[in-house]
Design a protein around this motif. Structure first.
Motif, short mmCIF file in Angstrom:
data_model
loop_
_atom_site.label_atom_id
_atom_site.label_comp_id
_atom_site.label_asym_id
_atom_site.label_seq_id
_atom_site.Cartn_x
_atom_site.Cartn_y
_atom_site.Cartn_z
N THR A 118 -1.05 1.46 5.49
CA THR A 118 -0.64 2.85 5.30
C THR A 118 -1.51 3.71 6.20
O THR A 118 -2.72 3.53 6.28
N TYR A 166 -7.26 0.73 -5.82
CA TYR A 166 -7.27 2.10 -5.33
C TYR A 166 -8.42 2.32 -4.34
O TYR A 166 -9.42 1.62 -4.38
N TYR A 198 -4.82 1.84 7.23
CA TYR A 198 -5.59 1.23 6.16
C TYR A 198 -4.79 0.09 5.53
O TYR A 198 -3.62 0.25 5.20
N TYR A 199 -5.48 -1.05 5.36
CA TYR A 199 -4.84 -2.25 4.84
C TYR A 199 -5.54 -2.72 3.57
O TYR A 199 -6.78 -2.72 3.49
N CYS A 200 -4.75 -3.17 2.64
CA CYS A 200 -5.24 -3.86 1.46
C CYS A 200 -5.24 -5.36 1.77
O CYS A 200 -4.32 -5.84 2.46
N GLY A 250 -1.60 -6.49 3.18
CA GLY A 250 -0.48 -5.59 3.01
C GLY A 250 0.02 -5.13 4.36
O GLY A 250 -0.53 -5.51 5.41
N GLU A 286 0.83 -1.21 0.00
CA GLU A 286 0.00 0.00 0.00
C GLU A 286 0.86 1.25 0.00
O GLU A 286 2.00 1.25 0.47
N THR A 318 -3.30 -3.08 -9.67
CA THR A 318 -3.37 -2.08 -8.61
C THR A 318 -4.81 -1.83 -8.18
O THR A 318 -5.71 -1.71 -9.01
N LEU A 367 -5.48 6.11 -1.87
CA LEU A 367 -4.62 4.99 -1.50
C LEU A 367 -4.46 4.07 -2.70
O LEU A 367 -5.39 3.88 -3.49
N SER A 368 -3.27 3.48 -2.79
CA SER A 368 -2.99 2.51 -3.83
C SER A 368 -2.47 1.23 -3.20
O SER A 368 -1.83 1.26 -2.15
N CYS A 369 -2.73 0.11 -3.86
CA CYS A 369 -2.24 -1.19 -3.40
C CYS A 369 -1.79 -1.96 -4.63
O CYS A 369 -2.61 -2.35 -5.45
N TRP A 389 -10.31 -3.15 0.94
CA TRP A 389 -9.66 -2.29 1.94
C TRP A 389 -10.30 -2.47 3.31
O TRP A 389 -11.52 -2.50 3.42
#
Length: 122
Positions: A116, A79, A93-95, A113, A6, A77, A20-22, A36
């Motif tokens: 973040t 988002y 925040y977790y993916c 993940g 993330e 990815t 946010l990106s993962c 998420w």
């Protein structure tokens, strides 16, 4: 080996936005359900948004209309666009991903993940 990484967290004032990106690797992206989650200090981890293989989305009630989950298969990815942020959105925040949608939905996916941090000040 499945890896989820993330990025995009930070500190913003209430009313602000973050994306946010993962980035996922190590598996066939299209076969997995992904979403998420977040966890605030002293609180249980909660599901924020998930997206299934058909692109159907589901959101926690408190973020509906403010957050948007999306994915780019070509970039592997995921988002999370977060608008109109509130102090109560402050959390790590977790993916997460899993081949089984129920495990993801219930909060027990096999892959996570590292998280973040999102901090929203009033």
């Amino acid at each position: 080996q499945v890896q989820l990484v993330e990025s995009g967290g930070g500190s913003v004032q209430a009313g602000g936005s973050l994306r946010l990106s993962c980035v996922a690797s190590g598996y066939t992206y299209s076969n997995y359900y992904i979403g998420w989650f977040r966890q605030a200090p002293g609180k249980e981890r909660e599901r924020v948004a998930v997206i299934d293989s058909n692109g159907s989305t589901s959101y926690k009630d408190s973020v509906k209309g403010r957050f948007t989950i999306s994915k780019d298969g070509a970039k592997n990815t995921l988002y999370l666009q977060m608008n109109s942020l509130k102090p109560e959105d402050t959390a790590m925040y977790y993916c997460a991903a899993d081949l089984n949608y129920a495990r993801l939905w219930l909060g027990y996916p096999n892959y996570w993940g590292q998280g973040t941090q999102v901090t929203v000040s009033s």
